[in-house]
Design an enzyme around this catalytic site. Sequence first.
Site, PDB file in Angstrom:
ATOM      1  N   ASP A  70       0.839  -1.204   0.000  1.00  0.00           N
ATOM      2  CA  ASP A  70       0.000   0.000   0.000  1.00  0.00           C
ATOM      3  C   ASP A  70       0.876   1.256   0.000  1.00  0.00           C
ATOM      4  O   ASP A  70       0.372   2.381  -0.068  1.00  0.00           O
ATOM      5  CB  ASP A  70      -1.019  -0.004   1.153  1.00  0.00           C
ATOM      6  CG  ASP A  70      -0.369   0.022   2.516  1.00  0.00           C
ATOM      7  OD1 ASP A  70       0.872  -0.080   2.601  1.00  0.00           O
ATOM      8  OD2 ASP A  70      -1.110   0.141   3.519  1.00  0.00           O
ATOM      9  N   SER A  71       2.196   1.065   0.024  1.00  0.00           N
ATOM     10  CA  SER A  71       3.111   2.181  -0.251  1.00  0.00           C
ATOM     11  C   SER A  71       2.851   2.722  -1.655  1.00  0.00           C
ATOM     12  O   SER A  71       3.322   3.808  -2.007  1.00  0.00           O
ATOM     13  CB  SER A  71       4.568   1.737  -0.104  1.00  0.00           C
ATOM     14  OG  SER A  71       4.805   0.556  -0.836  1.00  0.00           O
ATOM     15  N   ASP A  79      -1.099  -6.234  -0.392  1.00  0.00           N
ATOM     16  CA  ASP A  79      -1.228  -5.583   0.916  1.00  0.00           C
ATOM     17  C   ASP A  79      -2.684  -5.207   1.155  1.00  0.00           C
ATOM     18  O   ASP A  79      -3.288  -4.487   0.354  1.00  0.00           O
ATOM     19  CB  ASP A  79      -0.372  -4.293   0.876  1.00  0.00           C
ATOM     20  CG  ASP A  79       0.256  -3.983   2.200  1.00  0.00           C
ATOM     21  OD1 ASP A  79      -0.042  -4.673   3.181  1.00  0.00           O
ATOM     22  OD2 ASP A  79       1.065  -3.031   2.231  1.00  0.00           O
ATOM     23  N   LYS A 116      -1.017  -9.491   2.746  1.00  0.00           N
ATOM     24  CA  LYS A 116      -0.311  -9.037   3.952  1.00  0.00           C
ATOM     25  C   LYS A 116      -1.285  -8.235   4.813  1.00  0.00           C
ATOM     26  O   LYS A 116      -2.060  -7.432   4.288  1.00  0.00           O
ATOM     27  CB  LYS A 116       0.899  -8.175   3.582  1.00  0.00           C
ATOM     28  CG  LYS A 116       1.645  -7.630   4.811  1.00  0.00           C
ATOM     29  CD  LYS A 116       3.009  -7.086   4.462  1.00  0.00           C
ATOM     30  CE  LYS A 116       2.993  -5.704   3.863  1.00  0.00           C
ATOM     31  NZ  LYS A 116       2.383  -4.665   4.730  1.00  0.00           N
ATOM     32  N   GLU A 133      -1.496  -5.917   8.433  1.00  0.00           N
ATOM     33  CA  GLU A 133      -0.797  -5.220   9.519  1.00  0.00           C
ATOM     34  C   GLU A 133      -1.398  -5.586  10.874  1.00  0.00           C
ATOM     35  O   GLU A 133      -2.605  -5.854  10.970  1.00  0.00           O
ATOM     36  CB  GLU A 133      -0.898  -3.695   9.332  1.00  0.00           C
ATOM     37  CG  GLU A 133      -0.066  -3.167   8.188  1.00  0.00           C
ATOM     38  CD  GLU A 133      -0.004  -1.646   8.151  1.00  0.00           C
ATOM     39  OE1 GLU A 133      -0.569  -0.984   9.050  1.00  0.00           O
ATOM     40  OE2 GLU A 133       0.616  -1.122   7.206  1.00  0.00           O
ATOM     41  N   GLU A 145       8.974  -4.065  10.693  1.00  0.00           N
ATOM     42  CA  GLU A 145       9.329  -2.738  10.166  1.00  0.00           C
ATOM     43  C   GLU A 145       9.815  -1.822  11.291  1.00  0.00           C
ATOM     44  O   GLU A 145       9.121  -1.654  12.313  1.00  0.00           O
ATOM     45  CB  GLU A 145       8.125  -2.104   9.444  1.00  0.00           C
ATOM     46  CG  GLU A 145       8.467  -0.726   8.888  1.00  0.00           C
ATOM     47  CD  GLU A 145       7.492  -0.208   7.837  1.00  0.00           C
ATOM     48  OE1 GLU A 145       6.549  -0.934   7.454  1.00  0.00           O
ATOM     49  OE2 GLU A 145       7.698   0.940   7.387  1.00  0.00           O
TER      50      GLU A 145
HETATM   51  O1  KIV Z   1       3.471  -1.135   1.600  1.00  0.00           O
HETATM   52  C1  KIV Z   1       4.652  -1.458   1.709  1.00  0.00           C
HETATM   53  O2  KIV Z   1       5.502  -1.138   0.888  1.00  0.00           O
HETATM   54  C2  KIV Z   1       5.028  -2.245   2.873  1.00  0.00           C
HETATM   55  C3  KIV Z   1       6.464  -2.567   3.071  1.00  0.00           C
HETATM   56  C4  KIV Z   1       7.160  -1.400   3.644  1.00  0.00           C
HETATM   57  C5  KIV Z   1       6.657  -3.774   3.889  1.00  0.00           C
HETATM   58  O3  KIV Z   1       4.192  -2.585   3.655  1.00  0.00           O
END
Ligand code: KIV
Length: 312
Positions: A60-61, A99, A128, A130, A197
Amino acid sequence: MSASTNPNPVAPGAPVRRLTISDIARLHADGQRIAMITAYDYPVARLLDESGIPILLVGDSLGRAVLGYENEIPVSMDDMLHHAKAVAKGARSALIVGDMPFLSYATPEQAVHNAGRFLAEAGLQAVKVEGGRRTARTIEAITRAGIPVMGHIGLTPQSVNQIGKLRVLGKTRDAARDLLADAMAVQEAGAFSVVLELVPEQLATAITERLQIPTIGIGAGAGCSGQVQVLTDLLGYEEWHPRHARPYANLRETILAAARAYQADVEAGTFPGLAETVRMDDDVIDEVLGHSALDRPGRSIPAGGIPLDRDL
Ligand code: KIV
């Protein structure tokens, strides 16, 4: 990571098998460190796959790195699926993790539904999530539905409004114990791996030694089972990068130089040149424009109403 780490390297054109969480478990059992990179689009996913990176994360970056959002909070399922589909088309070998964006897993039911969309609609292999103990029930529900889950503890960017400043977590005795408990909870909930992280190195190493599943660190030192980096940090898109990142390229300079050289060539009239230009048979263009012997003087407008050079 060398290409040889990938048990299923991608040779252009050759048939490939998609890596699974069993392959990742095998790499970990063999003591191989695991490299993961974020990916957001088709052409880069193709290249990362060809390089032999075993896990791609559609993170989600995406919000900050590609969509120009201030942080991860506005990233939606639609944003994620749009980019996840492109990555899945580009990468044929890597295990691809999607994510789960903010509020897409607020309840276990909603989490299973949205996690399923990453697999069924976008063609990814895992998601993924959190959170440690606070999302353990959700991780359990998703894995029970047959969807592999990667956990993510330590600094969790979707909690930015609770944490305040993005910073290293787990430095005090209580915070460190909390993180250990989070890591155990994620493993017990059935996750196949966990991102750590911004965690102090000694704590990340201690967590790694206590878990059976691989830890994937970002700003968590070299003691993790693997590492993940955000693609734009790795490729040097910005002058600034986080302390934990090491730019392996300087695409900012490469792109600026290419754009400036192109603009200069356009302005000088040297682009396009012969190599970039298609020509047609001169006789045909003469005929079209009324220069040919067949062209009869006196007929000012030919069939089709196209003005000839002599009429201009
Ligand atoms: O969204 C992302 O890029 C991440 C990584 C920093 C692990 O969650």
